[in-house]
Design a protein around this motif. Structure first.
Motif, mmCIF file in Angstrom:
data_model
loop_
_atom_site.group_PDB
_atom_site.id
_atom_site.type_symbol
_atom_site.label_atom_id
_atom_site.label_comp_id
_atom_site.label_asym_id
_atom_site.label_seq_id
_atom_site.Cartn_x
_atom_site.Cartn_y
_atom_site.Cartn_z
ATOM 1 N N ALA A 45 1.056 -1.022 0.392
ATOM 2 C CA ALA A 45 -0.025 -0.195 0.027
ATOM 3 C C ALA A 45 0.975 1.582 0.120
ATOM 4 N N ARG A 46 0.524 2.222 -1.070
ATOM 5 C CA ARG A 46 0.870 3.440 -0.532
ATOM 6 C C ARG A 46 1.416 4.088 0.473
ATOM 7 N N GLU A 47 2.420 5.217 1.204
ATOM 8 C CA GLU A 47 1.830 5.638 1.807
ATOM 9 C C GLU A 47 1.510 7.232 1.686
ATOM 10 N N PRO A 48 0.698 7.822 2.629
ATOM 11 C CA PRO A 48 0.033 9.075 1.779
ATOM 12 C C PRO A 48 0.658 9.974 0.993
ATOM 13 N N VAL A 254 10.831 -4.665 -4.316
ATOM 14 C CA VAL A 254 9.625 -6.360 -5.014
ATOM 15 C C VAL A 254 8.554 -6.276 -4.260
ATOM 16 N N PRO A 255 7.358 -6.123 -4.545
ATOM 17 C CA PRO A 255 6.428 -6.112 -4.079
ATOM 18 C C PRO A 255 5.663 -7.789 -4.479
ATOM 19 N N ASP A 274 9.206 4.129 -3.886
ATOM 20 C CA ASP A 274 8.155 5.261 -2.805
ATOM 21 C C ASP A 274 9.117 6.650 -2.584
ATOM 22 N N LEU A 275 8.966 7.575 -3.327
ATOM 23 C CA LEU A 275 9.320 9.021 -3.140
ATOM 24 C C LEU A 275 8.687 9.820 -1.691
ATOM 25 N N LYS A 276 9.040 10.411 -0.999
ATOM 26 C CA LYS A 276 8.441 11.135 0.035
ATOM 27 C C LYS A 276 8.140 11.955 -0.047
#
Length: 281
Positions: A45-48, A254-255, A274-276
């Motif tokens: 799941a993606r971070e906000p 790697v998901p 994912d970049l902050k």
């Protein structure tokens, strides 16, 4: 004590006394080892508010060792990856083997914007690389690279960053080195003074990146295997060091997905970075 019980106890004692002995050793190769599920799976799941980059060699939307395109499965994988931009390799467009525009099929199913780059004419149609993006790029470009078959790199510039997709020559280290000379020269000339971070992603067809790649780029993607049949990493996401643009990596992996077994979608596994939020100029 019964004889069978004594034999069993002696075997147990022998195994415990030989820490590196044959009782602990797994014989044979690891060709049947499930690399996809061997490590603890990370929550995909993606971070906000993060910016998610990804790369995925689709193998023409076909499982390993087949030519049976399944656009629903590939599109489902891409939707589960949930990237803002995903670099894609090995795409057919209206060939005799796959008489469909594969990236258009994926775009229709995912709702993402397609960008296609032909690398060669093939089978009565085209074969190449591409991207699926949430936002339409403000500019795109592509240039030829060396290879036993012609290779290219595809550039998509967005409001706050630049993303490059490529698929390097599989058979020649010299061609891969030469490719990065060409890519480095292009990026230096076009983005060397830009404040936008530049990322390159794709199937580099090597477990060891060329020295001229590492001079200009930093590997920001996971070290996990991306080519399960050989348990090797050949798919990468890298960040350009030449302009000092700001970005912060939140995580990379790697998901794996409970909804879909990725080993049955392509012969490669996808890579996510994912970049902050707020870390990009």
């Amino acid at each position: 004590m019964k004889l069978n019980t004594m034999i069993f106890i002696n075997i147990l004692l022998l195994c415990s006394s030989l820490s590196f002995g044959s009782c602990d050793k797994i014989e044979g190769d690891n060709s049947d080892f499930d690399f996809e599920n061997s490590a603890k799976a990370e929550d995909p799941a993606r971070e906000p508010d993060c910016l998610r980059l990804a790369t995925y060699n689709t193998h023409r939307c076909s499982p390993a060792k087949t030519n049976n395109a399944n656009y629903d499965n590939t599109a489902k994988a891409i939707s589960l990856i949930d990237a803002d931009v995903i670099a894609l390799q090995e795409l057919d467009r209206n060939t005799r083997l796959f008489p469909a525009d594969q990236i258009a099929e994926l775009a229709t199913r995912t709702g993402l914007n397609p960008v296609f780059c032909k690398t060669i004419n093939y089978g009565g149609g085209e074969y190449g690389i591409g991207m699926l993006c949430r936002e339409i790029p403000i500019k795109t470009d592509s240039k030829e690279l060396p290879g036993e078959e012609t290779r290219r790199f595809l550039v998509a510039e967005f409001d706050s960053y630049v993303y490059i997709c490529t698929h390097l020559c599989v058979s020649s280290e010299d061609n891969r080195n030469w490719s990065f000379d060409i890519i480095n020269d292009y990026v230096d000339k076009n983005y060397g003074s830009s404040e936008k971070p530049v990322f390159i992603a794709g199937d580099m067809n090597t477990t060891t990146l060329p020295s001229n790649a590492l001079q200009k780029w930093t590997v920001i993607s996971a070290s996990s295997p991306t080519f399960p049949s050989k348990s090797t990493r050949i798919d990468y996401i890298l960040a350009y060091k030449g302009n000092g643009a700001k970005y912060t990596v939140s995580r990379t992996f790697v998901p794996t997905f409970t909804e879909l077994k990725l080993s049955e979608v392509s012969d490669h596994l996808p890579v996510i970075v994912d970049l902050k939020a707020g870390s990009i100029n």
